[in-house]
Design a protein around this motif. Structure first.
Motif, mmCIF file in Angstrom:
data_model
loop_
_atom_site.group_PDB
_atom_site.id
_atom_site.type_symbol
_atom_site.label_atom_id
_atom_site.label_comp_id
_atom_site.label_asym_id
_atom_site.label_seq_id
_atom_site.Cartn_x
_atom_site.Cartn_y
_atom_site.Cartn_z
ATOM 1 N N GLU A 104 0.811 -1.218 0.000
ATOM 2 C CA GLU A 104 0.000 0.000 0.000
ATOM 3 C C GLU A 104 0.843 1.266 0.000
ATOM 4 O O GLU A 104 0.618 2.165 -0.829
ATOM 5 C CB GLU A 104 -0.970 -0.006 1.181
ATOM 6 C CG GLU A 104 -2.173 -0.911 0.987
ATOM 7 C CD GLU A 104 -3.114 -0.418 -0.112
ATOM 8 O OE1 GLU A 104 -3.055 0.778 -0.469
ATOM 9 O OE2 GLU A 104 -3.905 -1.231 -0.612
ATOM 10 N N ARG A 131 -4.076 -6.206 -5.020
ATOM 11 C CA ARG A 131 -5.209 -5.459 -4.456
ATOM 12 C C ARG A 131 -5.019 -3.950 -4.529
ATOM 13 O O ARG A 131 -5.988 -3.197 -4.403
ATOM 14 C CB ARG A 131 -5.446 -5.891 -3.006
ATOM 15 C CG ARG A 131 -6.044 -7.292 -2.875
ATOM 16 C CD ARG A 131 -6.456 -7.591 -1.446
ATOM 17 N NE ARG A 131 -6.992 -8.934 -1.326
ATOM 18 C CZ ARG A 131 -6.370 -9.964 -0.737
ATOM 19 N NH1 ARG A 131 -5.169 -9.763 -0.198
ATOM 20 N NH2 ARG A 131 -6.934 -11.158 -0.680
ATOM 21 N N THR A 132 -3.801 -3.475 -4.718
ATOM 22 C CA THR A 132 -3.589 -2.029 -4.836
ATOM 23 C C THR A 132 -4.163 -1.483 -6.142
ATOM 24 O O THR A 132 -4.375 -0.277 -6.266
ATOM 25 C CB THR A 132 -2.086 -1.672 -4.795
ATOM 26 O OG1 THR A 132 -1.440 -2.196 -5.960
ATOM 27 C CG2 THR A 132 -1.423 -2.209 -3.533
ATOM 28 N N GLY A 133 -4.353 -2.359 -7.137
ATOM 29 C CA GLY A 133 -4.827 -1.911 -8.448
ATOM 30 C C GLY A 133 -3.726 -1.379 -9.345
ATOM 31 O O GLY A 133 -3.974 -1.053 -10.507
ATOM 32 N N LYS A 134 -2.508 -1.286 -8.829
ATOM 33 C CA LYS A 134 -1.389 -0.825 -9.647
ATOM 34 C C LYS A 134 -0.906 -1.953 -10.566
ATOM 35 O O LYS A 134 -1.218 -3.120 -10.366
ATOM 36 C CB LYS A 134 -0.233 -0.360 -8.757
ATOM 37 C CG LYS A 134 -0.517 0.936 -8.001
ATOM 38 C CD LYS A 134 -0.790 2.086 -8.970
ATOM 39 C CE LYS A 134 -1.080 3.404 -8.272
ATOM 40 N NZ LYS A 134 0.144 4.112 -7.880
ATOM 41 N N GLY A 160 -8.669 -9.514 -8.682
ATOM 42 C CA GLY A 160 -9.214 -8.523 -9.606
ATOM 43 C C GLY A 160 -8.205 -7.684 -10.346
ATOM 44 O O GLY A 160 -8.544 -6.614 -10.872
ATOM 45 N N ASN A 161 -6.959 -8.128 -10.428
ATOM 46 C CA ASN A 161 -5.930 -7.332 -11.105
ATOM 47 C C ASN A 161 -5.470 -8.034 -12.376
ATOM 48 O O ASN A 161 -4.868 -9.108 -12.329
ATOM 49 C CB ASN A 161 -4.735 -7.090 -10.187
ATOM 50 C CG ASN A 161 -3.826 -5.981 -10.706
ATOM 51 O OD1 ASN A 161 -3.648 -5.825 -11.900
ATOM 52 N ND2 ASN A 161 -3.270 -5.197 -9.792
ATOM 53 N N ARG A 163 -3.712 -6.111 -14.597
ATOM 54 C CA ARG A 163 -2.618 -5.225 -15.043
ATOM 55 C C ARG A 163 -1.277 -5.844 -14.653
ATOM 56 O O ARG A 163 -0.635 -5.447 -13.701
ATOM 57 C CB ARG A 163 -2.784 -3.834 -14.438
ATOM 58 C CG ARG A 163 -4.132 -3.192 -14.729
ATOM 59 C CD ARG A 163 -4.261 -1.853 -14.051
ATOM 60 N NE ARG A 163 -3.388 -0.863 -14.673
ATOM 61 C CZ ARG A 163 -2.952 0.240 -14.055
ATOM 62 N NH1 ARG A 163 -3.269 0.466 -12.783
ATOM 63 N NH2 ARG A 163 -2.187 1.099 -14.699
#
Length: 277
Positions: A104, A131-134, A160-161, A163
């Motif tokens: 995070e 989970r950070t979405g990065k 859910g990533n 990327r």
């Protein structure tokens, strides 16, 4: 994501039909001044050559041969220095994380979180980064076959990533040596993700210097050009103004002044491939 394509920032995408992405910088944050100096040179180079370039440096090198080896300034000070790099140069940032709690805070500063090769199967770490979405760049473990990275991709999808970048960085070949199988590039691209080639860690000789790893930077250009010819989507290169004085991975790093020549040769190969397509 569209096909084998990941958007890293508003201006940079990596993958199919995209320009070759460059990830470059010193192995570890040795000092604020050195990191800023390297970043400014790279920012000027990226502007002059029109390169989609991501600056990399580690705030901590936890995977060291010896407990006495230099590790870096640590999380808080390291991220503050990286934040200054971004503010002064505008370059996007990549850094390693080694523990789940680092994800995070690192994501608050950096555009790409990197999972080191030794930790490529650490589920909790991968989950935390995802989970950070990065964007998450996972280096293939030296002990893994390319197709085993399918499970890494699946773990990130579970949180859910999508990327995801995958990086080839050599495979253990007996004691104290690595070998690169360029088939890794298309094999990992078959997983639907862009593939980066780490040309500097691939010439590492793990533990060869007793209490630290050795390496042979002579082979970096050969492997980098071969990976571009094999169709990689980006190159990862650690660079330093004086590699012989570097506090981590000096034998593998490219002298900063030699980088433009290497970039030009790789881009020439990339152009030839595009023209032949």
């Amino acid at each position: 994501m569209d096909g084998r394509r990941v958007r890293i920032t508003e201006r940079i995408a990596c993958g199919q039909d995209e320009p070759l992405v460059w990830i470059a910088g010193p192995c570890v944050i040795e000092s604020r001044d050195l990191v800023l100096r390297v970043a400014e040179v790279l920012a000027e180079l990226a502007e002059r050559m029109g390169l989609p370039l991501i600056f990399k440096a580690s705030f901590d090198k936890a995977n060291r041969s010896s407990a006495r080896s230099f590790r870096g300034p640590g999380l808080d000070r390291g991220l503050a220095i990286l934040e200054e790099v971004k503010r002064r140069t505008g370059l996007p940032l990549l850094t390693d994380i080694h523990e789940a709690h680092q994800a995070e805070p690192a994501a608050a500063v950096c555009d790409v979180l990197q999972i080191p090769a030794f930790l490529a199967r650490q589920t909790d770490l991968i989950f935390a980064a995802g989970r950070t979405g990065k964007v998450v760049n996972v280096k293939k473990g030296q002990f893994m076959a390319p197709w085993e990275m399918r499970q890494v991709v699946a773990k990130l999808a579970e949180v859910g990533n999508e990327r995801v970048l995958l990086t080839e960085r050599g495979t253990t070949f007996g004691y104290g040596n690595l070998v690169v199988d360029m088939r890794s590039v298309p094999w990992m691209q078959d997983l639907g993700k862009p593939v980066i080639f780490d040309a500097t860690h691939s010439v590492q000789l793990p533990g060869a210097a007793g209490d630290r790893s050795g390496g042979d930077r002579r082979f970096v250009p050969y492997l980098a050009r071969a990976a571009v010819a094999a169709g990689c989507d980006g190159l990862f290169l650690e660079v330093h103004p004086r590699p012989e004085e570097a506090l981590s991975d000096g034998p593998n790093m490219v002298p900063l002044h030699e980088l433009p020549k290497l970039i030009r040769s790789c881009l020439a190969i990339r152009r030839a491939l595009n023209e032949a397509a």
